[in-house]
Motif scaffolding. Structure first.
Motif, PDB file in Angstrom:
ATOM      1  N   PRO A 137       0.821  -1.233   0.000  1.00  0.00           N
ATOM      2  CA  PRO A 137       0.000   0.000   0.000  1.00  0.00           C
ATOM      3  C   PRO A 137       0.848   1.273   0.000  1.00  0.00           C
ATOM      4  O   PRO A 137       0.460   2.299  -0.534  1.00  0.00           O
ATOM      5  CB  PRO A 137      -0.815  -0.117   1.280  1.00  0.00           C
ATOM      6  CG  PRO A 137      -0.868  -1.579   1.556  1.00  0.00           C
ATOM      7  CD  PRO A 137       0.425  -2.160   1.095  1.00  0.00           C
ATOM      8  N   SER A 138       2.008   1.261   0.601  1.00  0.00           N
ATOM      9  CA  SER A 138       2.838   2.458   0.647  1.00  0.00           C
ATOM     10  C   SER A 138       3.282   2.914  -0.736  1.00  0.00           C
ATOM     11  O   SER A 138       3.434   4.109  -1.016  1.00  0.00           O
ATOM     12  CB  SER A 138       4.081   2.207   1.525  1.00  0.00           C
ATOM     13  OG  SER A 138       4.857   1.138   0.992  1.00  0.00           O
ATOM     14  N   VAL A 139       3.457   1.948  -1.639  1.00  0.00           N
ATOM     15  CA  VAL A 139       3.856   2.301  -3.006  1.00  0.00           C
ATOM     16  C   VAL A 139       2.731   3.050  -3.695  1.00  0.00           C
ATOM     17  O   VAL A 139       2.949   4.072  -4.370  1.00  0.00           O
ATOM     18  CB  VAL A 139       4.238   1.026  -3.792  1.00  0.00           C
ATOM     19  CG1 VAL A 139       4.513   1.354  -5.257  1.00  0.00           C
ATOM     20  CG2 VAL A 139       5.431   0.347  -3.159  1.00  0.00           C
ATOM     21  N   TYR A 140       1.496   2.598  -3.491  1.00  0.00           N
ATOM     22  CA  TYR A 140       0.363   3.285  -4.116  1.00  0.00           C
ATOM     23  C   TYR A 140       0.192   4.692  -3.553  1.00  0.00           C
ATOM     24  O   TYR A 140      -0.135   5.638  -4.264  1.00  0.00           O
ATOM     25  CB  TYR A 140      -0.921   2.460  -3.914  1.00  0.00           C
ATOM     26  CG  TYR A 140      -0.935   1.158  -4.688  1.00  0.00           C
ATOM     27  CD1 TYR A 140      -1.125   1.161  -6.072  1.00  0.00           C
ATOM     28  CD2 TYR A 140      -0.742  -0.066  -4.041  1.00  0.00           C
ATOM     29  CE1 TYR A 140      -1.132  -0.045  -6.781  1.00  0.00           C
ATOM     30  CE2 TYR A 140      -0.745  -1.261  -4.732  1.00  0.00           C
ATOM     31  CZ  TYR A 140      -0.940  -1.247  -6.126  1.00  0.00           C
ATOM     32  OH  TYR A 140      -0.947  -2.402  -6.832  1.00  0.00           O
ATOM     33  N   ARG A 141       0.446   4.839  -2.251  1.00  0.00           N
ATOM     34  CA  ARG A 141       0.313   6.182  -1.668  1.00  0.00           C
ATOM     35  C   ARG A 141       1.344   7.133  -2.248  1.00  0.00           C
ATOM     36  O   ARG A 141       1.065   8.292  -2.544  1.00  0.00           O
ATOM     37  CB  ARG A 141       0.472   6.097  -0.141  1.00  0.00           C
ATOM     38  CG  ARG A 141      -0.757   5.519   0.555  1.00  0.00           C
ATOM     39  CD  ARG A 141      -0.707   5.817   2.040  1.00  0.00           C
ATOM     40  NE  ARG A 141       0.436   5.171   2.693  1.00  0.00           N
ATOM     41  CZ  ARG A 141       0.389   3.932   3.209  1.00  0.00           C
ATOM     42  NH1 ARG A 141      -0.728   3.226   3.131  1.00  0.00           N
ATOM     43  NH2 ARG A 141       1.449   3.434   3.801  1.00  0.00           N
ATOM     44  N   ARG A 142       2.593   6.669  -2.420  1.00  0.00           N
ATOM     45  CA  ARG A 142       3.623   7.514  -3.003  1.00  0.00           C
ATOM     46  C   ARG A 142       3.264   7.917  -4.430  1.00  0.00           C
ATOM     47  O   ARG A 142       3.467   9.048  -4.866  1.00  0.00           O
ATOM     48  CB  ARG A 142       4.973   6.788  -2.984  1.00  0.00           C
ATOM     49  CG  ARG A 142       5.623   6.756  -1.601  1.00  0.00           C
ATOM     50  CD  ARG A 142       7.095   6.392  -1.710  1.00  0.00           C
ATOM     51  NE  ARG A 142       7.284   5.076  -2.267  1.00  0.00           N
ATOM     52  CZ  ARG A 142       7.356   3.949  -1.557  1.00  0.00           C
ATOM     53  NH1 ARG A 142       7.225   3.997  -0.235  1.00  0.00           N
ATOM     54  NH2 ARG A 142       7.572   2.780  -2.142  1.00  0.00           N
ATOM     55  N   ARG A 143       2.711   6.977  -5.179  1.00  0.00           N
ATOM     56  CA  ARG A 143       2.329   7.297  -6.560  1.00  0.00           C
ATOM     57  C   ARG A 143       1.229   8.368  -6.602  1.00  0.00           C
ATOM     58  O   ARG A 143       1.243   9.275  -7.425  1.00  0.00           O
ATOM     59  CB  ARG A 143       1.855   6.013  -7.271  1.00  0.00           C
ATOM     60  CG  ARG A 143       2.987   5.041  -7.569  1.00  0.00           C
ATOM     61  CD  ARG A 143       2.442   3.804  -8.254  1.00  0.00           C
ATOM     62  NE  ARG A 143       3.537   2.893  -8.584  1.00  0.00           N
ATOM     63  CZ  ARG A 143       3.349   1.703  -9.181  1.00  0.00           C
ATOM     64  NH1 ARG A 143       2.118   1.317  -9.495  1.00  0.00           N
ATOM     65  NH2 ARG A 143       4.375   0.925  -9.453  1.00  0.00           N
ATOM     66  N   ARG A 144       0.262   8.202  -5.670  1.00  0.00           N
ATOM     67  CA  ARG A 144      -0.813   9.203  -5.660  1.00  0.00           C
ATOM     68  C   ARG A 144      -0.271  10.587  -5.292  1.00  0.00           C
ATOM     69  O   ARG A 144      -0.651  11.605  -5.849  1.00  0.00           O
ATOM     70  CB  ARG A 144      -1.910   8.773  -4.678  1.00  0.00           C
ATOM     71  CG  ARG A 144      -2.800   7.672  -5.227  1.00  0.00           C
ATOM     72  CD  ARG A 144      -4.049   7.549  -4.381  1.00  0.00           C
ATOM     73  NE  ARG A 144      -3.752   7.093  -3.019  1.00  0.00           N
ATOM     74  CZ  ARG A 144      -3.695   5.824  -2.653  1.00  0.00           C
ATOM     75  NH1 ARG A 144      -3.931   4.866  -3.559  1.00  0.00           N
ATOM     76  NH2 ARG A 144      -3.430   5.486  -1.414  1.00  0.00           N
ATOM     77  N   VAL A 145       0.668  10.669  -4.336  1.00  0.00           N
ATOM     78  CA  VAL A 145       1.253  11.952  -3.934  1.00  0.00           C
ATOM     79  C   VAL A 145       2.023  12.581  -5.088  1.00  0.00           C
ATOM     80  O   VAL A 145       1.916  13.775  -5.380  1.00  0.00           O
ATOM     81  CB  VAL A 145       2.172  11.758  -2.715  1.00  0.00           C
ATOM     82  CG1 VAL A 145       2.960  13.027  -2.438  1.00  0.00           C
ATOM     83  CG2 VAL A 145       1.356  11.367  -1.481  1.00  0.00           C
ATOM     84  N   ILE A 146       2.816  11.742  -5.791  1.00  0.00           N
ATOM     85  CA  ILE A 146       3.586  12.254  -6.929  1.00  0.00           C
ATOM     86  C   ILE A 146       2.655  12.779  -8.011  1.00  0.00           C
ATOM     87  O   ILE A 146       2.877  13.830  -8.625  1.00  0.00           O
ATOM     88  CB  ILE A 146       4.529  11.156  -7.466  1.00  0.00           C
ATOM     89  CG1 ILE A 146       5.611  10.827  -6.421  1.00  0.00           C
ATOM     90  CG2 ILE A 146       5.169  11.587  -8.776  1.00  0.00           C
ATOM     91  CD1 ILE A 146       6.481   9.631  -6.781  1.00  0.00           C
ATOM     92  N   ALA A 147       1.571  12.040  -8.253  1.00  0.00           N
ATOM     93  CA  ALA A 147       0.626  12.465  -9.280  1.00  0.00           C
ATOM     94  C   ALA A 147      -0.009  13.807  -8.911  1.00  0.00           C
ATOM     95  O   ALA A 147      -0.192  14.687  -9.756  1.00  0.00           O
ATOM     96  CB  ALA A 147      -0.440  11.382  -9.490  1.00  0.00           C
ATOM     97  N   MET A 148      -0.367  13.986  -7.645  1.00  0.00           N
ATOM     98  CA  MET A 148      -0.979  15.243  -7.215  1.00  0.00           C
ATOM     99  C   MET A 148       0.012  16.400  -7.335  1.00  0.00           C
ATOM    100  O   MET A 148      -0.337  17.513  -7.740  1.00  0.00           O
ATOM    101  CB  MET A 148      -1.471  15.108  -5.773  1.00  0.00           C
ATOM    102  CG  MET A 148      -2.651  14.158  -5.613  1.00  0.00           C
ATOM    103  SD  MET A 148      -3.167  13.998  -3.892  1.00  0.00           S
ATOM    104  CE  MET A 148      -3.690  15.650  -3.572  1.00  0.00           C
ATOM    105  N   VAL A 149       1.294  16.165  -6.974  1.00  0.00           N
ATOM    106  CA  VAL A 149       2.308  17.219  -7.088  1.00  0.00           C
ATOM    107  C   VAL A 149       2.496  17.630  -8.531  1.00  0.00           C
ATOM    108  O   VAL A 149       2.564  18.817  -8.882  1.00  0.00           O
ATOM    109  CB  VAL A 149       3.633  16.749  -6.464  1.00  0.00           C
ATOM    110  CG1 VAL A 149       4.752  17.730  -6.775  1.00  0.00           C
ATOM    111  CG2 VAL A 149       3.488  16.580  -4.949  1.00  0.00           C
ATOM    112  N   VAL A 150       2.581  16.635  -9.415  1.00  0.00           N
ATOM    113  CA  VAL A 150       2.735  16.942 -10.843  1.00  0.00           C
ATOM    114  C   VAL A 150       1.542  17.737 -11.345  1.00  0.00           C
ATOM    115  O   VAL A 150       1.679  18.712 -12.103  1.00  0.00           O
ATOM    116  CB  VAL A 150       2.930  15.641 -11.647  1.00  0.00           C
ATOM    117  CG1 VAL A 150       2.887  15.914 -13.138  1.00  0.00           C
ATOM    118  CG2 VAL A 150       4.246  14.972 -11.261  1.00  0.00           C
TER     119      VAL A 150
END
Length: 243
Positions: free
Chosen positions: A27-40
């Motif tokens: 689950p931590s990998v999915y959270r990081r991806r969502r954060v990166i997507a929001m920053v972009v």
């Protein structure tokens, strides 16, 4: 044979189960991806807003500062002094000086009509001052007032040759405008019936004597009398005080 077939099916199912569990991420990998997507996405939105603002500014240009109103200094027109027909001698201020010269009137008298008679006894003289009491740093203004007491216009010589201002203390003559008068002038002035005219002289509080000797002392503090004259006529005394 049946047993072998069962074993083969079990083996197949077991391999499929192991493949599914190997594809799932923590689950931590999915959270990081969502954060990166929001920053972009946020960076893209900011860049888009900045780009739109730059385009608008380039098209419209920078707003100009409001033009400040310019104040142009305009010189006020100098008003020319006007002569009050009812006060012809308002600026008449001859003053004796140590050299013996006296100021001349600042206004020129208008020529009197030839048909106007001399005032004679129809002119009344009054002496006065602009104040009753003068502090040590103030100079008295002596006033000669003439009035036509007749019913018709008349003319009178109101020049410096005919006028006199005499300040006395008891029998002592403190100041006489004729002592230091320079060459005067004759001025025929027409007085309307019932009208008054003033002639003023500023006294510098210095004593005078016959022949206008220099280095005369100043008048001391006390009560003084003023009498004014016009030709052969003279006025009653007016009293004032020097402090």
């Amino acid at each position: 044979m049946a047993t072998n077939g069962s074993e083969q099916r079990d083996s197949t199912n077991s391999g499929a189960s192991h493949g599914d569990s190997g594809d799932r991420l923590p689950p931590s990998v999915y959270r990081r991806r969502r954060v990166i997507a929001m920053v972009v996405l946020l960076v893209l939105v900011v860049a888009l807003i900045w780009g739109i603002s730059s385009v608008v500014s380039a098209l419209t240009g920078s707003p100009e500062e409001p033009e400040q109103p310019q104040t142009q200094a305009t010189a006020e027109p100098t008003s020319k002094p006007t002569v009050d027909p009812n006060n012809k001698f308002a600026d008449f201020t001859p003053r004796p000086t140590p050299s013996g010269s006296a100021g001349s009137p600042t206004e020129s008298a208008s020529a009197s009509p030839a048909a106007v008679e001399e005032c004679g006894a129809n002119v009344s003289l009054t002496a006065g001052t602009d104040k009753q009491t003068y502090p040590p740093d103030q100079e008295p203004v002596l006033i000669l007032t003439m009035e036509n007491t007749g019913d018709e216009p008349c003319k009178v010589n109101a020049g410096t040759n005919a006028m006199s201002y005499v300040v006395t203390s008891g029998s002592d003559v403190i100041f006489d405008s004729r002592h230091c008068a320079a060459d005067g002038e004759d001025r025929d002035v027409t007085l309307e019936p019932g009208k008054k005219e003033d002639a003023r002289l500023t006294w510098n509080r210095t004593r005078t004597a016959e022949g206008c000797p220099a280095d005369q002392p100043e008048a001391v503090a006390g009560y003084y009398n003023l009498s004014v004259g016009l030709g052969e006529q003279s006025s009653p005394n007016a009293t004032f005080v020097l402090e």
